[in-house]
Design a protein around this motif. Structure first.
Motif, PDB file in Angstrom:
ATOM      1  N   SER A  33       0.825  -1.210   0.000  1.00  0.00           N
ATOM      2  CA  SER A  33       0.000   0.000   0.000  1.00  0.00           C
ATOM      3  C   SER A  33       0.857   1.256   0.000  1.00  0.00           C
ATOM      4  O   SER A  33       0.605   2.200  -0.757  1.00  0.00           O
ATOM      5  CB  SER A  33      -0.920  -0.001   1.227  1.00  0.00           C
ATOM      6  OG  SER A  33      -1.601   1.230   1.337  1.00  0.00           O
ATOM      7  N   ARG A  91      -5.226   2.817  -1.337  1.00  0.00           N
ATOM      8  CA  ARG A  91      -6.288   2.953  -0.337  1.00  0.00           C
ATOM      9  C   ARG A  91      -6.934   1.594  -0.059  1.00  0.00           C
ATOM     10  O   ARG A  91      -7.222   1.252   1.094  1.00  0.00           O
ATOM     11  CB  ARG A  91      -7.318   3.959  -0.832  1.00  0.00           C
ATOM     12  CG  ARG A  91      -8.350   4.318   0.233  1.00  0.00           C
ATOM     13  CD  ARG A  91      -9.428   5.260  -0.306  1.00  0.00           C
ATOM     14  NE  ARG A  91      -8.853   6.536  -0.666  1.00  0.00           N
ATOM     15  CZ  ARG A  91      -8.872   7.050  -1.899  1.00  0.00           C
ATOM     16  NH1 ARG A  91      -9.420   6.370  -2.894  1.00  0.00           N
ATOM     17  NH2 ARG A  91      -8.358   8.226  -2.139  1.00  0.00           N
ATOM     18  N   LYS A 111      -6.867  -0.451   3.634  1.00  0.00           N
ATOM     19  CA  LYS A 111      -8.040  -0.981   4.347  1.00  0.00           C
ATOM     20  C   LYS A 111      -7.840  -2.454   4.696  1.00  0.00           C
ATOM     21  O   LYS A 111      -8.158  -2.898   5.799  1.00  0.00           O
ATOM     22  CB  LYS A 111      -9.290  -0.796   3.490  1.00  0.00           C
ATOM     23  CG  LYS A 111      -9.763   0.641   3.387  1.00  0.00           C
ATOM     24  CD  LYS A 111     -11.020   0.727   2.535  1.00  0.00           C
ATOM     25  CE  LYS A 111     -11.499   2.169   2.430  1.00  0.00           C
ATOM     26  NZ  LYS A 111     -12.705   2.302   1.564  1.00  0.00           N
ATOM     27  N   GLU A 118      -4.143   4.825   5.698  1.00  0.00           N
ATOM     28  CA  GLU A 118      -5.354   5.381   5.097  1.00  0.00           C
ATOM     29  C   GLU A 118      -5.323   6.898   5.146  1.00  0.00           C
ATOM     30  O   GLU A 118      -5.701   7.574   4.179  1.00  0.00           O
ATOM     31  CB  GLU A 118      -6.592   4.854   5.831  1.00  0.00           C
ATOM     32  CG  GLU A 118      -6.965   3.422   5.487  1.00  0.00           C
ATOM     33  CD  GLU A 118      -8.368   3.077   5.953  1.00  0.00           C
ATOM     34  OE1 GLU A 118      -9.330   3.593   5.328  1.00  0.00           O
ATOM     35  OE2 GLU A 118      -8.494   2.329   6.932  1.00  0.00           O
ATOM     36  N   CYS A 155      -3.182   8.232   2.496  1.00  0.00           N
ATOM     37  CA  CYS A 155      -3.857   8.154   1.200  1.00  0.00           C
ATOM     38  C   CYS A 155      -4.833   9.315   1.022  1.00  0.00           C
ATOM     39  O   CYS A 155      -4.968   9.864  -0.080  1.00  0.00           O
ATOM     40  CB  CYS A 155      -4.578   6.819   1.062  1.00  0.00           C
ATOM     41  SG  CYS A 155      -3.478   5.395   0.861  1.00  0.00           S
ATOM     42  N   TRP A 156      -5.519   9.712   2.100  1.00  0.00           N
ATOM     43  CA  TRP A 156      -6.437  10.843   1.997  1.00  0.00           C
ATOM     44  C   TRP A 156      -5.672  12.140   1.737  1.00  0.00           C
ATOM     45  O   TRP A 156      -6.160  13.006   0.991  1.00  0.00           O
ATOM     46  CB  TRP A 156      -7.277  10.971   3.266  1.00  0.00           C
ATOM     47  CG  TRP A 156      -8.394   9.968   3.325  1.00  0.00           C
ATOM     48  CD1 TRP A 156      -8.575   8.967   4.232  1.00  0.00           C
ATOM     49  CD2 TRP A 156      -9.495   9.893   2.413  1.00  0.00           C
ATOM     50  NE1 TRP A 156      -9.701   8.242   3.943  1.00  0.00           N
ATOM     51  CE2 TRP A 156     -10.298   8.794   2.822  1.00  0.00           C
ATOM     52  CE3 TRP A 156      -9.879  10.611   1.293  1.00  0.00           C
ATOM     53  CZ2 TRP A 156     -11.451   8.423   2.157  1.00  0.00           C
ATOM     54  CZ3 TRP A 156     -11.040  10.251   0.624  1.00  0.00           C
ATOM     55  CH2 TRP A 156     -11.811   9.161   1.051  1.00  0.00           C
TER      56      TRP A 156
END
Length: 828
Positions: free
Chosen positions: A406, A433, A437, A445, A448-449
């Protein structure tokens, strides 16, 4: 004695050998196999003027095939025309024969005879006025055969075909009946051939034979005979080394480019002290060279090492040991060591990722390579490496953690946004993303945002950018997430024209980061500088930019994006600011945004009246390139500049179209202040075309928007006239402090009525130039050459032309708008 041989680039070496013989009576020429030691010795013998004094007889012995010193001494006697007496040892006989001789004794290739020969030569009566001894060897001899002249490969670089290696190659090609002129004219091919030879004369001559036989088109850069000859030379030299030293040398076959002692250690040396000793031995035997305090294997020698390593089946084992040395055997972070030998470890990562058993090792190595490669602005190469990681994990024999994959995908997304397209970046971010998860990792996460927020900002989706940044900060309180999220919100607020919020968010970053000279602090200060420009505090903005540039740390790359952006802030606040910054258009390390932004800013400072055609061409190119990525901010700036330049050149319809599109983009963002800039352009255009009511309305709306934001218009040399006096703000033109799509519709209708129709009115100036050249029957490459742009830019222009005019072929474009011809644009 011998036919004349080409000896190019060796004049200084010949003089050094002659001076050493004249001063000491003894000299040994040392260098790697194939470097031309024997040829140099023969040249010294032929050039009797270099050895003044009595007439000297020459005693030449080829020592390479001789097994021991006694056999060699017998060969010396034979060459001197003497014989041993019964019961006399070879050493005693030679000493008596040479006792009163003034001959020049040449022993060619003595490296394998070692200390035994040194002991014998110590008894020879060499002197400046008497016996002279000249030897050649692949390694440094003992004391009795010193001093030493080291013979290096011929230099391969120089302007055109002027380097010694190039002159030797071209001369040899010509002597063999080949076309030397063809090779000399193709500088790229010539440079590749010379680099492949490593400057070794034997490799140069064999390559010349290959070029002469098969022609330039079919000749290999380094033909197989070169590899075979150099390989044999390397093998003979390795016979002089200890097994441990041979293993290290073979291990160096996995290197790329120059390297440090740390790589020697990683390729099999026991420790740093042993690495120093082995490197010294390899240097002594001509297998290693030094380049700017670093080590390097000459290209043919390097391939000889790689062949030996492959034949023993040790390539993967060496890769594993070298990677383990960096990732496990060293204390602390391996980043510094990787940065020092980046090319080699990128290659090792490639090899590891291509081997299922080594994929986890390659993934970890690629993870540590991210920072040094990114810092050295090698983004495209880094993106390719990260994508290989993401493909390799599917073939690994051992599982790779989802969190690791990831993070790799997230990093690939960041790099793709910098050097490729946003769509490409979003694909990788979606995978990142999803894997975050699966790994149930909130921090991943949140990162990633943050990445999603920056991508949304690039696309001009300000609402999504702000929402994703807030979501990231809520998901994690880690400063590595919070600070980038705050900076993204600040950049978004600036793009929207919310200057108060921008300043508050930048101040929050500076309160929470490690200080104003930390990376986050410097970036927040950059945003603050642009805020000063928007507020019209221009002298303060210039001073701020200078302080920002002065506070930058010394960087390995010599510059940074912050440095460039600080200069752009100063140029925006004061277009008269001198700039020495080179164009970043083709710089591989700088982001799309920075390269396009620089082109717009530097073009915008040009006087519109004199340079409008040049400015239009630049602006149109940036619009096309920004659409390819796509990037909202540079596109909007370039569209405004395109309108200004068209207005300055009297291209009123083109200016109207550019301002309309800029106003629509600003309303969509919303980008309040850029919308005000577009309305300023509309006001000037309307005034020039007699639409004074529209001019007053546009000027009033622009002033109203800036007043709500607390902003002032900043210098805009590209706008040819002063903005007329404001009238009143029409109903429905402003909502929430930003221009509306209704304003864009009203402006478009009014300008279409004011500006006469044109068959190619929907095209930009650059597109019209391309269309006209197509109508003249020119090819894409001819158009690119005529306009001094890339072929890709011409193709992009044509694609947009066909789309705008609803055309499907060049033939339709060639006949459009001509009398008696149909077509959509012809009927406008």
């Amino acid at each position: 004695m011998w036919a004349d041989e080409p000896l190019i680039g060796r004049d200084e070496d010949m003089l050094r050998v002659a001076e050493t013989l004249s001063g000491r009576g003894c000299c040994t020429v040392v260098g790697p196999g194939g470097v031309g030691k024997s040829a140099l010795a023969r040249a010294v013998v032929r050039a009797t003027s270099l050895l003044p004094g009595r007439e000297r007889a020459v005693v030449w012995v080829d020592a390479e095939p001789v097994a021991d010193v006694d056999v060699l001494l017998d060969q010396v006697l034979l060459s001197a025309g003497a014989e041993r007496l019964p019961g006399q040892s070879p050493a005693e006989a030679v000493r008596l024969v040479l006792g009163r001789s003034t001959a020049l004794v040449v022993l060619d290739g003595v490296e394998h005879l070692g200390a035994d020969l040194d002991t014998v030569v110590a008894t020879w009566p060499t002197s400046p006025d008497g016996l002279h001894l000249l030897a050649t060897s692949r390694r440094s001899p003992g004391e009795s055969m010193r001093p030493v002249v080291h013979l290096d490969p011929l230099p391969t670089t120089g302007p055109g075909a002027s380097s010694p290696a190039a002159r030797l190659l071209l001369g040899e090609v010509s002597a063999r009946g080949g076309d030397a002129g063809e090779l000399a004219a193709d500088e790229t091919r010539l440079d590749a051939v010379l680099a492949a030879t490593g400057g070794l004369p034997v490799a140069v001559q064999l390559t010349a034979d290959h070029v002469a036989r098969f022609g330039l088109r079919h000749a290999a850069a380094r033909p197989a005979p070169v590899d075979e000859v150099v390989y044999r030379c390397v093998e003979r030299t390795l016979d002089l080394l200890e097994p441990h030293e041979v293993r290290v040398f073979e291990g160096l076959g996995v290197t790329r480019g120059s390297f440090t002692l740390e790589v020697v250690r990683a390729c099999g040396a026991r420790d740093l002290e042993d690495a120093q000793a082995v490197a010294a031995r390899l240097l002594d035997h001509g297998l290693l060279a030094t380049v700017d305090d670093r080590l390097e294997l000459l290209p043919p020698v390097h391939d000889g090492a790689a062949q030996l390593l492959e034949r023993r089946g040790e390539t993967l084992g060496t890769v594993r040991r070298a990677v383990d040395h960096i990732l496990i055997g060293r204390s602390g972070s391996p980043t510094e060591a990787l940065a020092a030998d980046l090319d080699t470890y990128v290659h090792l990562a490639d090899v590891a990722l291509g081997t299922p058993d080594l994929v986890p090792c390659g993934v970890e190595l690629a993870h540590h390579l991210f920072e040094p490669m990114h810092d050295r602005m090698r983004q495209r190469e880094l993106l390719a490496l990260l994508e290989r990681v993401l493909l390799a994990v599917d073939t690994a024999t051992a599982p790779v953690a989802a969190a690791v994959v990831s993070e790799t995908a997230r990093r690939a997304s960041l790099v793709a946004a910098e050097c490729d397209t946003i769509a490409h970046a979003r694909r990788w971010l979606g995978r990142a993303r999803s894997l975050a998860k699966d790994a149930d990792d909130p921090l991943l996460e949140a990162r990633c945002w943050v990445a999603d927020a920056w991508l949304a900002l690039d696309l001009g989706d300000h609402a999504r950018a702000a929402a994703s940044a807030r979501r990231a900060a809520l998901a994690s309180d880690d400063l590595d997430v919070v600070l980038p999220a705050l900076r993204c919100r600040a950049e978004t607020a600036l793009s929207c024209g919310d200057l108060d919020e921008t300043e508050e968010l930048c101040a929050e970053v500076l309160r929470r980061c490690d200080g104003p000279t930390s990376a986050d602090g410097l970036l927040a200060r950059t945003t603050t500088g642009w805020c000063l420009v928007e507020r019209g505090r221009l002298a303060e903005a210039v001073s701020h930019a200078r302080r920002l540039a002065a506070d930058l740390p010394d960087l390995a790359g010599g510059t940074s994006e912050i440095d460039v952006e600080a200069e752009l802030i100063a140029v925006a606040a004061d277009p008269g600011t001198s700039t020495t910054r080179p164009s970043l258009e083709d710089a591989p390390g700088f982001t799309w945004w920075m390269r396009l932004e620089q082109r717009v800013r530097l073009a915008a400072r040009l006087p519109a009246a004199d340079c409008w055609e040049q400015v239009m061409r630049t602006a149109a190119d940036v619009v096309v390139l920004a659409d390819l990525v796509p990037l909202a901010h540079p596109r909007l700036g370039a569209m405004l500049l395109l309108g200004d330049a068209a207005l300055a050149g009297g291209e009123h319809r083109q200016a109207a179209r550019a301002y309309e599109l800029a106003l629509r983009d600003a309303a969509r963002g919303p980008s309040r202040l850029r919308g005000a800039d577009a309305l300023d352009g509309v006001a000037v255009l309307a005034s020039q075309t007699g639409r004074h009511e529209l001019a007053g309305s546009a000027a009033a709306t622009a002033a109203h928007i800036r007043g709500l934001a607390g902003a002032e218009p900043w210098p805009r040399p590209s706008l040819p006239d002063e903005v007329p006096a404001p009238g009143r703000v029409p109903s429905g033109w402003v909502r929430a402090g930003a221009p509306t799509s209704r304003a864009a519709d009203d402006v478009a209708r009014a300008l279409r009525a004011a500006v006469p129709a044109d068959p190619l009115a929907e095209l930009t100036r650059a597109e019209r130039q391309v269309a006209e050249l197509v109508r003249r029957g020119m090819t894409n490459q001819e158009i690119a050459d005529d306009l001094v742009v890339s072929r890709r830019t011409v193709e992009s222009h044509l694609s947009r032309i066909f789309r705008k005019l609803d055309l499907r072929s060049r033939t339709q474009l060639a006949t459009i708008g001509r009398p008696g011809q149909g077509g959509r644009a012809g009927s406008v």
